[in-house]
Scaffold this active site. Sequence first.
Site, PDB file in Angstrom:
ATOM      1  N   HIS A 141      37.677  17.094  60.913  1.00  0.00           N
ATOM      2  CA  HIS A 141      38.133  15.799  60.382  1.00  0.00           C
ATOM      3  C   HIS A 141      37.443  14.618  61.070  1.00  0.00           C
ATOM      4  CE1 HIS A 141      40.444  14.758  63.983  1.00  0.00           C
ATOM      5  NE2 HIS A 141      40.549  16.076  64.100  1.00  0.00           N
ATOM      6  N   HIS A 154      20.716  17.471  60.306  1.00  0.00           N
ATOM      7  CA  HIS A 154      20.825  18.871  59.873  1.00  0.00           C
ATOM      8  C   HIS A 154      21.804  19.592  60.806  1.00  0.00           C
ATOM      9  CE1 HIS A 154      18.468  22.879  58.964  1.00  0.00           C
ATOM     10  NE2 HIS A 154      19.768  23.032  58.869  1.00  0.00           N
TER      11      HIS A 154
END
Length: 215
Positions: free
Chosen positions: A140, A149
Amino acid sequence: MKPGCVVIGGGGHATMVLEALRLQGKVRIVGVTDPDRGRKSVAGVPVLGDDGILDQARRLKIRCFSVGVGSVGDNRPRAQLYRRAIESGLKPVQAIHPSAVVSPRATVGPGTMIFPRAVVNPGSELGANVIVNSAAVVEHDVRIADHAHVCPGAVLCGGVHVGEGAFIGAGAVVIQGVRIGAWAVVAAGAVVHKDVPEGGRVAGIPARPMGKKST
Ligand code: JB2
């Protein structure tokens, strides 16, 4: 009719992008660009030529693109290809595998790709041209800036910030609230519990700057 799409790059990463695009079913895949003249097709999709093709997109009825180069360890080539395609008038398309779990309370930027079994939890914000690779976990309230990446199996705990173009290696764990600077590299398997500066390179458990011995 679905918009025509080109995938830029025809190696291993492109096969993942092509599969996600196919399963998503939102675009018509026209072809792949790759400078390797020996490469004729990728996963059944024709190689149209090198990136000069991007300037002929209108004629070929191509409207959108996805960056299919993974460029492990250095995201600059991916960032350059993204800008090149935008300059050619193409629109970035997201490639989100149907098995990925993406919270409706997360935001996902243009051209970003989320691969099989990856999780992106509520409050997270992903920029443009980001890769969340297979089975990576973005907890979250994580922020991931453009062109970064997150490799397979990496875990970004709650509230982590990942800077532009940063590279988080396979299976690495970034502990909650840690900030990874722009263009930094976190080696595979590292456990990062402290902030990493812009351009920093860390490895190990706990992660330390690469090249320095643990004490
Ligand atoms: O400027 C370019 C360019 N540079 C290299 N433009 C275009 N259109 N294509 C480019 N390429 C092409 O990308 C190369 O000619 C080659 O065909 C392809 C790179 O293939 P490779 O399989 O070596 O790397 P990858 O980036 O597709 O995949 C890596 O990264 C993934 C994230 C691999 O390590 C994968 O295992 C990994 N999952």
